[in-house]
Write a protein that holds these residues in place. Structure first.
Motif, PDB file in Angstrom:
ATOM      1  N   MET A   1      83.107 -31.333  98.693  1.00  0.00           N
ATOM      2  CA  MET A   1      82.120 -30.384  98.938  1.00  0.00           C
ATOM      3  C   MET A   1      82.344 -30.180 100.707  1.00  0.00           C
ATOM      4  SD  MET A   1      77.863 -31.065  99.750  1.00  0.00           S
ATOM      5  CE  MET A   1      76.866 -30.910  98.762  1.00  0.00           C
ATOM      6  N   ILE A   2      82.264 -28.602 100.913  1.00  0.00           N
ATOM      7  CA  ILE A   2      82.822 -28.395 101.930  1.00  0.00           C
ATOM      8  C   ILE A   2      81.260 -27.449 102.259  1.00  0.00           C
ATOM      9  CG2 ILE A   2      83.443 -26.487 102.896  1.00  0.00           C
ATOM     10  CD1 ILE A   2      85.297 -27.885 103.291  1.00  0.00           C
ATOM     11  N   LYS A   3      80.369 -27.758 104.099  1.00  0.00           N
ATOM     12  CA  LYS A   3      79.698 -27.198 104.481  1.00  0.00           C
ATOM     13  C   LYS A   3      79.838 -26.054 105.783  1.00  0.00           C
ATOM     14  CE  LYS A   3      76.963 -30.322 104.776  1.00  0.00           C
ATOM     15  NZ  LYS A   3      75.477 -31.534 105.187  1.00  0.00           N
ATOM     16  N   THR A   4      78.799 -25.822 105.781  1.00  0.00           N
ATOM     17  CA  THR A   4      79.442 -24.978 107.412  1.00  0.00           C
ATOM     18  C   THR A   4      78.230 -24.987 108.452  1.00  0.00           C
ATOM     19  OG1 THR A   4      77.977 -22.644 106.985  1.00  0.00           O
ATOM     20  CG2 THR A   4      80.155 -23.466 106.113  1.00  0.00           C
ATOM     21  N   LYS A   5      78.374 -25.226 109.880  1.00  0.00           N
ATOM     22  CA  LYS A   5      77.598 -25.658 110.822  1.00  0.00           C
ATOM     23  C   LYS A   5      77.981 -24.973 111.787  1.00  0.00           C
ATOM     24  CE  LYS A   5      74.760 -29.234 109.538  1.00  0.00           C
ATOM     25  NZ  LYS A   5      74.630 -30.982 109.994  1.00  0.00           N
ATOM     26  N   SER A   6      76.663 -24.707 112.879  1.00  0.00           N
ATOM     27  CA  SER A   6      77.661 -24.189 114.147  1.00  0.00           C
ATOM     28  C   SER A   6      77.229 -25.744 114.741  1.00  0.00           C
ATOM     29  CB  SER A   6      75.894 -23.633 114.638  1.00  0.00           C
ATOM     30  OG  SER A   6      76.559 -23.692 116.331  1.00  0.00           O
ATOM     31  N   VAL A   7      78.609 -25.718 115.789  1.00  0.00           N
ATOM     32  CA  VAL A   7      78.757 -26.579 116.459  1.00  0.00           C
ATOM     33  C   VAL A   7      77.777 -26.863 117.671  1.00  0.00           C
ATOM     34  CG1 VAL A   7      80.369 -25.600 117.951  1.00  0.00           C
ATOM     35  CG2 VAL A   7      80.511 -28.630 117.758  1.00  0.00           C
ATOM     36  N   TYR A   8      77.072 -26.158 118.402  1.00  0.00           N
ATOM     37  CA  TYR A   8      76.213 -25.755 119.248  1.00  0.00           C
ATOM     38  C   TYR A   8      74.978 -25.744 118.560  1.00  0.00           C
ATOM     39  CZ  TYR A   8      79.591 -23.897 121.793  1.00  0.00           C
ATOM     40  OH  TYR A   8      80.958 -24.052 122.765  1.00  0.00           O
ATOM     41  N   TYR A   9      74.683 -25.331 117.797  1.00  0.00           N
ATOM     42  CA  TYR A   9      72.702 -25.392 117.477  1.00  0.00           C
ATOM     43  C   TYR A   9      72.455 -25.514 116.524  1.00  0.00           C
ATOM     44  CZ  TYR A   9      74.389 -20.765 120.570  1.00  0.00           C
ATOM     45  OH  TYR A   9      73.711 -19.811 121.193  1.00  0.00           O
ATOM     46  N   ASP A  10      73.307 -26.811 115.170  1.00  0.00           N
ATOM     47  CA  ASP A  10      72.925 -27.249 113.982  1.00  0.00           C
ATOM     48  C   ASP A  10      73.334 -28.906 115.336  1.00  0.00           C
ATOM     49  OD1 ASP A  10      72.588 -25.059 112.460  1.00  0.00           O
ATOM     50  OD2 ASP A  10      74.093 -25.074 111.638  1.00  0.00           O
ATOM     51  N   LYS A  11      71.975 -29.480 114.304  1.00  0.00           N
ATOM     52  CA  LYS A  11      71.641 -30.922 114.633  1.00  0.00           C
ATOM     53  C   LYS A  11      73.352 -31.589 113.564  1.00  0.00           C
ATOM     54  CE  LYS A  11      68.247 -32.705 111.899  1.00  0.00           C
ATOM     55  NZ  LYS A  11      67.048 -33.224 111.724  1.00  0.00           N
ATOM     56  N   VAL A  12      73.873 -32.473 114.096  1.00  0.00           N
ATOM     57  CA  VAL A  12      75.150 -33.930 113.541  1.00  0.00           C
ATOM     58  C   VAL A  12      73.820 -34.601 112.519  1.00  0.00           C
ATOM     59  CG1 VAL A  12      76.561 -35.697 113.925  1.00  0.00           C
ATOM     60  CG2 VAL A  12      75.962 -33.620 115.577  1.00  0.00           C
ATOM     61  N   GLU A  13      74.311 -34.915 111.745  1.00  0.00           N
ATOM     62  CA  GLU A  13      73.615 -35.327 109.944  1.00  0.00           C
ATOM     63  C   GLU A  13      74.870 -36.020 109.425  1.00  0.00           C
ATOM     64  OE1 GLU A  13      69.863 -32.677 108.850  1.00  0.00           O
ATOM     65  OE2 GLU A  13      72.667 -32.129 108.153  1.00  0.00           O
ATOM     66  N   GLU A  14      74.892 -37.456 109.260  1.00  0.00           N
ATOM     67  CA  GLU A  14      75.303 -38.330 108.203  1.00  0.00           C
ATOM     68  C   GLU A  14      76.048 -37.229 107.360  1.00  0.00           C
ATOM     69  OE1 GLU A  14      75.672 -42.522 106.661  1.00  0.00           O
ATOM     70  OE2 GLU A  14      74.365 -42.472 107.539  1.00  0.00           O
ATOM     71  N   GLU A  15      75.890 -36.568 106.495  1.00  0.00           N
ATOM     72  CA  GLU A  15      75.785 -35.855 105.181  1.00  0.00           C
ATOM     73  C   GLU A  15      76.694 -34.942 105.642  1.00  0.00           C
ATOM     74  OE1 GLU A  15      72.388 -36.092 106.826  1.00  0.00           O
ATOM     75  OE2 GLU A  15      71.318 -37.965 105.061  1.00  0.00           O
ATOM     76  N   ASP A  16      77.556 -34.580 107.418  1.00  0.00           N
ATOM     77  CA  ASP A  16      78.140 -33.976 107.059  1.00  0.00           C
ATOM     78  C   ASP A  16      79.243 -34.501 106.368  1.00  0.00           C
ATOM     79  OD1 ASP A  16      76.164 -32.153 108.000  1.00  0.00           O
ATOM     80  OD2 ASP A  16      76.547 -32.903 110.446  1.00  0.00           O
ATOM     81  N   GLY A  17      79.796 -35.584 106.649  1.00  0.00           N
ATOM     82  CA  GLY A  17      81.202 -36.310 106.309  1.00  0.00           C
ATOM     83  C   GLY A  17      82.483 -35.913 107.932  1.00  0.00           C
ATOM     84  N   VAL A  18      83.113 -35.277 107.217  1.00  0.00           N
ATOM     85  CA  VAL A  18      84.519 -34.879 108.403  1.00  0.00           C
ATOM     86  C   VAL A  18      83.985 -33.786 108.585  1.00  0.00           C
ATOM     87  CG1 VAL A  18      86.942 -34.631 108.365  1.00  0.00           C
ATOM     88  CG2 VAL A  18      86.249 -36.294 106.829  1.00  0.00           C
ATOM     89  N   ARG A  19      83.904 -33.377 110.137  1.00  0.00           N
ATOM     90  CA  ARG A  19      83.515 -32.758 111.081  1.00  0.00           C
ATOM     91  C   ARG A  19      84.952 -31.865 111.567  1.00  0.00           C
ATOM     92  NH1 ARG A  19      77.892 -32.029 112.639  1.00  0.00           N
ATOM     93  NH2 ARG A  19      79.017 -31.186 114.985  1.00  0.00           N
ATOM     94  N   ILE A  20      85.189 -30.666 111.465  1.00  0.00           N
ATOM     95  CA  ILE A  20      86.222 -30.066 111.767  1.00  0.00           C
ATOM     96  C   ILE A  20      85.585 -29.012 112.291  1.00  0.00           C
ATOM     97  CG2 ILE A  20      88.491 -28.782 110.653  1.00  0.00           C
ATOM     98  CD1 ILE A  20      87.982 -30.808 108.229  1.00  0.00           C
ATOM     99  N   LEU A  21      86.169 -29.288 113.691  1.00  0.00           N
ATOM    100  CA  LEU A  21      86.223 -27.681 114.435  1.00  0.00           C
ATOM    101  C   LEU A  21      87.530 -26.155 114.292  1.00  0.00           C
ATOM    102  CD1 LEU A  21      84.404 -26.188 117.029  1.00  0.00           C
ATOM    103  CD2 LEU A  21      86.615 -27.102 118.142  1.00  0.00           C
ATOM    104  N   ILE A  22      87.019 -25.275 113.817  1.00  0.00           N
ATOM    105  CA  ILE A  22      87.889 -24.462 113.530  1.00  0.00           C
ATOM    106  C   ILE A  22      88.134 -22.919 114.272  1.00  0.00           C
ATOM    107  CG2 ILE A  22      88.164 -24.811 111.237  1.00  0.00           C
ATOM    108  CD1 ILE A  22      86.118 -22.914 110.485  1.00  0.00           C
TER     109      ILE A  22
END
Length: 116
Positions: A1-22
């Motif tokens: 599964m692929i999700k997208t988030k803002s590294v600044y504005y969205d909170k870190v959640e366990e459900e994020d899995g592997v967080r990859i900065l692009i």
């Protein structure tokens, strides 16, 4: 599964899995630990020239999108790897923009989804 988030504005959640900065540049002032970034794949970010044109309002979204997708043709192997990983783990693509509407992470997610 692929999700997208803002590294600044969205909170870190366990459900994020592997967080990859692009992003091309590191997300100052956040530390890797505070942002909970697992990987940094700057080659999947827009080129310096594309970022400069976008940030200086020299191009509009359709041109940005066209150029970003063209740049990603050279990243097929990296995109294939993410597609394969997304079949067995959750991956969250991160960049600085608040919304997905005009952000390359949305475009990259679409490329990955198209290969799934």
């Amino acid at each position: 599964m692929i999700k997208t988030k803002s590294v600044y504005y969205d909170k870190v959640e366990e459900e994020d899995g592997v967080r990859i900065l692009i992003m091309r540049h590191w997300c100052r002032p956040l530390s890797k630990e505070k942002a909970k970034i697992d990987e940094w794949l700057r080659e999947l970010a827009p080129s310096r020239q594309l970022l400069e044109d976008w940030n200086n309002h020299r191009i509009h979204w359709p041109e940005y999108k066209r150029r970003y997708l063209e740049e990603m043709k050279g990243q097929k192997e990296n995109i294939r790897k993410l597609t394969k990983r997304a079949k067995t783990e959750t991956i969250t693509l991160l960049c600085k923009e608040l919304a997905d509407e005009h952000c390359h992470r949305k475009l990259l997610k679409s490329l990955i989804d198209d290969l799934s």
